[in-house]
Design an enzyme around this catalytic site. Structure first.
Site, PDB file in Angstrom:
ATOM      1  N   ARG A 173      -3.903  25.600 -13.345  1.00 17.97           N
ATOM      2  CA  ARG A 173      -2.848  26.619 -13.269  1.00 17.97           C
ATOM      3  C   ARG A 173      -1.924  26.507 -14.470  1.00 17.97           C
ATOM      4  NH1 ARG A 173       0.533  25.467  -9.382  1.00 17.97           N
ATOM      5  NH2 ARG A 173      -0.430  23.494  -8.855  1.00 17.97           N
ATOM      6  N   ARG A 177       7.097  27.191 -15.242  1.00 24.93           N
ATOM      7  CA  ARG A 177       7.889  28.001 -14.294  1.00 24.93           C
ATOM      8  C   ARG A 177       8.877  28.843 -15.089  1.00 24.93           C
ATOM      9  NH1 ARG A 177       9.405  23.167 -10.311  1.00 24.93           N
ATOM     10  NH2 ARG A 177       7.370  22.875  -9.364  1.00 24.93           N
ATOM     11  N   ARG A 249      -9.198   4.162 -14.523  1.00 23.33           N
ATOM     12  CA  ARG A 249      -8.067   3.791 -15.365  1.00 23.33           C
ATOM     13  C   ARG A 249      -7.215   2.814 -14.563  1.00 23.33           C
ATOM     14  NH1 ARG A 249      -8.304   4.705 -20.571  1.00 23.33           N
ATOM     15  NH2 ARG A 249      -6.078   5.154 -20.835  1.00 23.33           N
ATOM     16  N   ARG A 279       5.380   6.438 -19.096  1.00 21.51           N
ATOM     17  CA  ARG A 279       6.647   6.767 -18.429  1.00 21.51           C
ATOM     18  C   ARG A 279       7.410   5.494 -18.103  1.00 21.51           C
ATOM     19  NH1 ARG A 279       4.845   8.793 -12.301  1.00 21.51           N
ATOM     20  NH2 ARG A 279       3.409   7.090 -11.901  1.00 21.51           N
ATOM     21  N   GLU A 300       5.195   1.904 -17.973  1.00 22.35           N
ATOM     22  CA  GLU A 300       3.842   2.076 -17.432  1.00 22.35           C
ATOM     23  C   GLU A 300       2.850   2.373 -18.561  1.00 22.35           C
ATOM     24  OE1 GLU A 300       4.090   4.467 -13.876  1.00 22.35           O
ATOM     25  OE2 GLU A 300       2.060   5.195 -14.166  1.00 22.35           O
ATOM     26  N   TYR A 348      -8.815  11.140  -6.746  1.00 24.30           N
ATOM     27  CA  TYR A 348      -7.366  10.963  -6.688  1.00 24.30           C
ATOM     28  C   TYR A 348      -6.865  11.701  -5.451  1.00 24.30           C
ATOM     29  CZ  TYR A 348      -2.473  10.940  -7.137  1.00 24.30           C
ATOM     30  OH  TYR A 348      -1.156  10.736  -6.831  1.00 24.30           O
ATOM     31  N   ASP A 350      -3.348  12.311  -3.008  1.00 26.74           N
ATOM     32  CA  ASP A 350      -1.957  12.032  -2.663  1.00 26.74           C
ATOM     33  C   ASP A 350      -1.908  11.475  -1.250  1.00 26.74           C
ATOM     34  OD1 ASP A 350      -0.332  12.525  -4.878  1.00 26.74           O
ATOM     35  OD2 ASP A 350      -0.477  14.692  -4.617  1.00 26.74           O
TER      36      ASP A 350
HETATM   37  C1  LIG Z   1       0.231   5.188  -9.998  1.00 24.41           C
HETATM   38  C2  LIG Z   1       0.058   5.984  -8.734  1.00 24.41           C
HETATM   39  C3  LIG Z   1       1.137   6.709  -8.252  1.00 24.41           C
HETATM   40  C4  LIG Z   1       0.998   7.467  -7.096  1.00 24.41           C
HETATM   41  N1  LIG Z   1       2.056   8.199  -6.677  1.00 24.41           N
HETATM   42  C5  LIG Z   1       1.929   8.961  -5.580  1.00 24.41           C
HETATM   43  C6  LIG Z   1       3.022   9.788  -5.147  1.00 24.41           C
HETATM   44  O1  LIG Z   1       4.088   9.834  -5.776  1.00 24.41           O
HETATM   45  N2  LIG Z   1       2.844  10.534  -4.027  1.00 24.41           N
HETATM   46  C7  LIG Z   1       1.656  10.529  -3.326  1.00 24.41           C
HETATM   47  O2  LIG Z   1       1.549  11.240  -2.326  1.00 24.41           O
HETATM   48  N3  LIG Z   1       0.619   9.739  -3.705  1.00 24.41           N
HETATM   49  C8  LIG Z   1       0.731   8.969  -4.806  1.00 24.41           C
HETATM   50  N4  LIG Z   1      -0.319   8.179  -5.201  1.00 24.41           N
HETATM   51  C9  LIG Z   1      -1.552   8.134  -4.377  1.00 24.41           C
HETATM   52  C10 LIG Z   1      -1.496   7.044  -3.280  1.00 24.41           C
HETATM   53  O3  LIG Z   1      -1.420   5.775  -3.888  1.00 24.41           O
HETATM   54  C11 LIG Z   1      -2.768   7.183  -2.412  1.00 24.41           C
HETATM   55  O4  LIG Z   1      -2.719   8.424  -1.746  1.00 24.41           O
HETATM   56  C12 LIG Z   1      -2.934   6.107  -1.353  1.00 24.41           C
HETATM   57  O5  LIG Z   1      -2.770   4.827  -1.864  1.00 24.41           O
HETATM   58  C13 LIG Z   1      -4.329   6.215  -0.739  1.00 24.41           C
HETATM   59  O6  LIG Z   1      -4.448   5.310   0.337  1.00 24.41           O
HETATM   60  P1  LIG Z   1      -5.848   4.591   0.632  1.00 24.41           P
HETATM   61  O7  LIG Z   1      -5.668   3.839   1.877  1.00 24.41           O
HETATM   62  O8  LIG Z   1      -6.958   5.573   0.554  1.00 24.41           O
HETATM   63  O9  LIG Z   1      -6.065   3.626  -0.620  1.00 24.41           O
HETATM   64  P2  LIG Z   1      -5.301   2.276  -1.005  1.00 24.41           P
HETATM   65  O10 LIG Z   1      -3.849   2.406  -0.770  1.00 24.41           O
HETATM   66  O11 LIG Z   1      -5.755   1.908  -2.361  1.00 24.41           O
HETATM   67  O12 LIG Z   1      -5.871   1.221   0.034  1.00 24.41           O
HETATM   68  C14 LIG Z   1      -7.186   0.706  -0.053  1.00 24.41           C
HETATM   69  C15 LIG Z   1      -7.147  -0.742   0.364  1.00 24.41           C
HETATM   70  O13 LIG Z   1      -8.498  -1.244   0.447  1.00 24.41           O
HETATM   71  C16 LIG Z   1      -8.454  -2.591   0.050  1.00 24.41           C
HETATM   72  N5  LIG Z   1      -9.835  -3.028  -0.277  1.00 24.41           N
HETATM   73  C17 LIG Z   1     -10.485  -2.928  -1.453  1.00 24.41           C
HETATM   74  N6  LIG Z   1     -11.720  -3.448  -1.343  1.00 24.41           N
HETATM   75  C18 LIG Z   1     -11.862  -3.891  -0.068  1.00 24.41           C
HETATM   76  C19 LIG Z   1     -12.900  -4.561   0.649  1.00 24.41           C
HETATM   77  N7  LIG Z   1     -14.097  -4.836   0.109  1.00 24.41           N
HETATM   78  N8  LIG Z   1     -12.684  -4.913   1.929  1.00 24.41           N
HETATM   79  C20 LIG Z   1     -11.498  -4.618   2.523  1.00 24.41           C
HETATM   80  N9  LIG Z   1     -10.472  -3.959   1.895  1.00 24.41           N
HETATM   81  C21 LIG Z   1     -10.661  -3.619   0.616  1.00 24.41           C
HETATM   82  C22 LIG Z   1      -7.501  -2.598  -1.126  1.00 24.41           C
HETATM   83  O14 LIG Z   1      -6.986  -3.900  -1.359  1.00 24.41           O
HETATM   84  C23 LIG Z   1      -6.424  -1.637  -0.643  1.00 24.41           C
HETATM   85  O15 LIG Z   1      -5.353  -2.310  -0.001  1.00 24.41           O
HETATM   86  C24 LIG Z   1      -0.241   7.464  -6.382  1.00 24.41           C
HETATM   87  C25 LIG Z   1      -1.312   6.729  -6.873  1.00 24.41           C
HETATM   88  C26 LIG Z   1      -1.185   6.018  -8.054  1.00 24.41           C
HETATM   89  C27 LIG Z   1      -2.377   5.292  -8.599  1.00 24.41           C
END
Ligand SMILES: Cc1cc2nc3c(=O)[nH]c(=O)nc-3n(C[C@H](O)[C@H](O)[C@H](O)COP(=O)(O)OP(=O)(O)OC[C@H]3O[C@@H](n4cnc5c(N)ncnc54)[C@H](O)[C@@H]3O)c2cc1C
Length: 381
Positions: A173, A177, A249, A279, A300, A348, A350
């Site tokens: 998009r 704005r 990354r 940032r 970062e 990716y 959220d």
């Molecule tokens: C820099 C950054 C900024 C972000 N900012 C935002 C934001 O502002 N707003 C937003 O809505 N979202 C944001 N996000 C996205 C957000 O981090 C994710 O939506 C969220 O973490 C996803 O949750 P998850 O449980 O899928 O993954 P994760 O939080 O990564 O959890 C996965 C877990 O699995 C564990 N794991 C790995 N391998 C194994 C294994 N073999 N056995 C057991 N456990 C394991 C890991 O240790 C981890 O704790 C951001 C992401 C990043 C990278």
């Protein structure tokens, strides 16, 4: 019917599924290699300053899904928060996302919305009919000078790739704005948990049917101990990287402590090459209802992940995802396991999308036990 469920990962994906299935009467074991729950949303107070820190990058909760907003609000109190990001480029500080203020400041003008719209349409490179890459797409949408100031160097720093080698589809998009709205997100619900994200996840996992094993990695060999497994670790790790590693990354966060107010805002992006970081986030500004004399900032830096690094952003930047396709084919051959979350589905996501998908998967799982309905496979998206 009570089932034995294994869950890999104690982030939002694993915790939401654990909670939903525990409430349905199943016996859940959650495995988490780290020494804490909450995955990449982990937050805790800095030992010295007591400022709430987001250890894996700043997290702002925002959503357009009322049911997800209601869901997180019953896990803990959310405080009003609007993310207003600033950008440093070419020796100036601007407002992001690019809005009427940014345009007027950048072009030293006082345009009205319609004047700015026409002006930007004239800036756009009309010679580009079919954009072949990210650079073409940006120039076609906003023209050369805004692209150079806000996108080119930032994209190279963030992705380590030249914008002319990235697919045009990344910039879907027009990122502009034509009003003075500088709210970084367009969603109607936005906020910050009063005491950070970790207590929300702890609340989800505090159910008598859930056992959490910290410092424990789930491996494929453990699957046979369970009737079903939900895996939110990295997809390629589950298969012991047998086809090679999916590219990620990673981020290096360089922490500094100062007195007073360092930058006057929660997030400032560095869009040009004057600094190697993308940032700076100043975490006390994520809790404007608190007062702290000192301040903690994180610079970062983004780079390609090596096997020892925390995987942050899946590199789905190419139209050619041959390796991912092969892992998805392997995953689809497996029985009694569902790959979920940002690492398990290599996307990716959220937090709101993560939670929404975890709720959907849990509901479908319950229904599949009763009616043999098939489970949704977000991994294929
Ligand atoms: C820099 C950054 C900024 C972000 N900012 C935002 C934001 O502002 N707003 C937003 O809505 N979202 C944001 N996000 C996205 C957000 O981090 C994710 O939506 C969220 O973490 C996803 O949750 P998850 O449980 O899928 O993954 P994760 O939080 O990564 O959890 C996965 C877990 O699995 C564990 N794991 C790995 N391998 C194994 C294994 N073999 N056995 C057991 N456990 C394991 C890991 O240790 C981890 O704790 C951001 C992401 C990043 C990278």
């Amino acid at each position: 019917m009570t089932l034995k469920i294994g869950i890999a990962g104690a982030g939002f994906s694993g915790a939401v599924i654990a909670n939903e299935l525990a409430k349905a009467g199943h016996k859940i074991t959650v495995y988490e290699p780290r020494n804490h729950v909450a995955g990449n949303c982990y937050s805790s107070r800095d030992v010295d300053s007591k400022i709430m820190l987001h250890h894996f990058g700043p997290h702002i909760f925002h959503t357009d899904k009322a049911h997800v907003w209601n869901y997180v609000c019953q896990l803990g109190q959310f405080m009003p928060f609007t993310n207003r990001v600033k950008a440093r480029t070419q020796g100036q500080i601007y407002s992001l996302p690019i809005n009427l203020h940014t345009i007027n400041q950048f072009f030293n003008a006082q345009m009205s919305p319609i004047e700015a719209k026409n002006f930007i349409a004239n800036q756009a490179d009309s010679r580009i009919k079919e954009p072949k890459n990210f650079e073409d797409q940006a120039k076609k949408m906003i023209g050369e000078s805004l692209y150079q100031a806000f996108f080119k160097d930032y994209t190279i720093k963030q992705w380590g790739r030249s914008p002319d080698s990235l697919p045009a589809s990344i910039l879907k998009r027009l990122p502009v704005r034509f009003n003075y709205d500088d709210n970084y997100f367009s969603h109607p619900f936005q906020g910050m948990p009063l005491e950070g994200y970790t207590p929300l996840i702890e609340k989800l996992l505090a159910h008598p049917n859930i056992q959490v094993k910290l410092n424990s990695t789930f491996s494929a060999a453990m699957k046979s101990n369970y009737d079903h497994v939900f895996f939110s670790g990295p997809l390629d790790a589950y298969f012991d990287y047998q086809l090679g590693r999916l590219p990620y990354r990673t981020l290096d966060f360089v922490k500094e402590t100062h007195q007073g107010d360092y930058q006057g805002n929660a997030v400032i992006n560095y869009c040009d090459n004057s600094q190697a970081y993308t940032r700076i986030s100043e975490h006390k500004h994520f809790t404007p209802w608190e007062e702290h004399a000192s301040t903690v900032i994180f610079k970062e830096y983004s780079r390609e992940a090596t096997p020892d690094d925390t995987p942050y952003y899946p590199v789905r930047l190419s139209d050619d995802n041959a390796l991912l396709e092969r892992y998805i084919a392997l995953a689809k051959q497996q029985e009694n396991i569902t790959f979920v979350g940002r690492l398990g589905t290599y996307r990716y996501l959220d937090m709101d999308v993560t939670i929404d998908e975890a709720l959907t998967v849990s509901k479908c799982f319950q229904e599949s036990i009763i009616s043999k309905q098939t489970m949704p496979a977000f991994i294929e998206q």
